[in-house]
Design a protein around this motif. Structure first.
Motif, PDB file in Angstrom:
ATOM      1  N   LYS A 125       0.830  -1.214   0.000  1.00 10.95           N
ATOM      2  CA  LYS A 125       0.000   0.000   0.000  1.00 10.95           C
ATOM      3  C   LYS A 125       0.857   1.253   0.000  1.00 10.95           C
ATOM      4  N   PHE A 126       1.851   1.273   0.890  1.00 10.74           N
ATOM      5  CA  PHE A 126       2.695   2.457   1.027  1.00 10.74           C
ATOM      6  C   PHE A 126       3.479   2.742  -0.250  1.00 10.74           C
ATOM      7  N   ASP A 127       4.137   1.709  -0.796  1.00  8.51           N
ATOM      8  CA  ASP A 127       4.953   1.908  -1.994  1.00  8.51           C
ATOM      9  C   ASP A 127       4.130   2.287  -3.214  1.00  8.51           C
ATOM     10  N   ASN A 128       2.842   1.972  -3.204  1.00  4.85           N
ATOM     11  CA  ASN A 128       1.983   2.250  -4.352  1.00  4.85           C
ATOM     12  C   ASN A 128       1.016   3.397  -4.116  1.00  4.85           C
ATOM     13  N   SER A 129       1.219   4.158  -3.050  1.00  5.44           N
ATOM     14  CA  SER A 129       0.368   5.331  -2.830  1.00  5.44           C
ATOM     15  C   SER A 129       0.728   6.398  -3.863  1.00  5.44           C
ATOM     16  N   PRO A 130      -0.256   7.181  -4.318  1.00  9.03           N
ATOM     17  CA  PRO A 130       0.007   8.166  -5.378  1.00  9.03           C
ATOM     18  C   PRO A 130       1.157   9.131  -5.077  1.00  9.03           C
ATOM     19  N   TYR A 131       1.237   9.648  -3.847  1.00  7.65           N
ATOM     20  CA  TYR A 131       2.286  10.620  -3.529  1.00  7.65           C
ATOM     21  C   TYR A 131       3.669   9.979  -3.533  1.00  7.65           C
ATOM     22  N   ALA A 132       3.775   8.782  -2.966  1.00  9.53           N
ATOM     23  CA  ALA A 132       5.060   8.077  -2.959  1.00  9.53           C
ATOM     24  C   ALA A 132       5.510   7.792  -4.392  1.00  9.53           C
ATOM     25  N   LEU A 133       4.592   7.363  -5.228  1.00 10.91           N
ATOM     26  CA  LEU A 133       4.929   7.095  -6.634  1.00 10.91           C
ATOM     27  C   LEU A 133       5.326   8.377  -7.356  1.00 10.91           C
ATOM     28  N   HIS A 134       4.612   9.461  -7.081  1.00 10.03           N
ATOM     29  CA  HIS A 134       4.892  10.741  -7.748  1.00 10.03           C
ATOM     30  C   HIS A 134       6.317  11.224  -7.469  1.00 10.03           C
TER      31      HIS A 134
END
Length: 134
Positions: free
Chosen positions: A10-19
Motif C-alpha cells: 500500500k505504502f509503496d503504491n500510494s500516489p504521492y510516494a509514486l509521484h
C-alpha cells in the motif's frame, strides 16, 4: 493485526510516494526507513534541494512507522531541523522510530541522511490517536 507485507505494498503504491519516487527500505512494528533519489526537478531557484521534498520524505517515514501499529494516528505537529543540503543524484534516507504510542498521543523521532551517512535533517512529530484500526 497489521500485516507488514500488505502495508508495504500500500505504502509503496500510494500516489504521492509514486509521484516523488519514495520507496520503503525497511518496515517493522514502530519503525520505517524510506528512500528517495534526488532529481533535478527537486531544485529551488538557487539550485538547492527544496526543503519541502525533504519534509515530504520525513512525513512519509513518520506516517509509515505509526501505521504499523494497532491504532490510527493522525499528525498534529512536525518539527524539522535542516542540517545540510543534499546533492541532486544522491539518495537520501529517512528513518522514523516511534518513541511513544499511547491511547491518545503518539510521538516519533525522524532522521534523514545521505548515501554516505551525512546528516541532512532531524525531526520530531506528534500525533493524536483516532482509536483502534478496524
Amino acid at each position: 493485526m497489521i500485516h507488514l507485507d500488505e502495508l508495504r505494498h500500500k505504502f509503496d503504491n500510494s500516489p504521492y510516494a509514486l509521484h516523488l519516487g519514495m520507496q520503503i527500505v525497511e518496515l517493522s512494528r514502530g519503525y520505517a526507513k524510506v528512500k528517495l533519489e534526488l532529481k533535478r526537478d527537486f531544485l529551488t531557484w538557487d539550485n538547492l534541494v527544496q526543503g519541502g521534498v525533504i519534509a515530504s520524505l520525513i512525513d512519509q517515514a513518520f506516517g509509515y512507522s505509526l501505521n504499523t501499529l494497532d491504532n490510527i494516528y493522525v499528525a498534529v505537529q512536525l518539527n524539522i531541523n535542516f542540517l545540510s543540503s543534499p546533492a541532486v543524484g544522491d539518495t537520501i534516507y529517512a528513518e522514523s522510530k516511534v518513541l511513544h504510542a499511547g491511547r491518545s498521543l503518539g510521538v516519533c523521532e525522524m532522521t534523514v541522511v545521505d548515501s554516505r551517512g551525512k546528516a541532512i535533517a532531524r525531526a520530531t512529530g506528534t500525533t493524536i490517536s483516532k482509536g483502534p484500526r478496524k
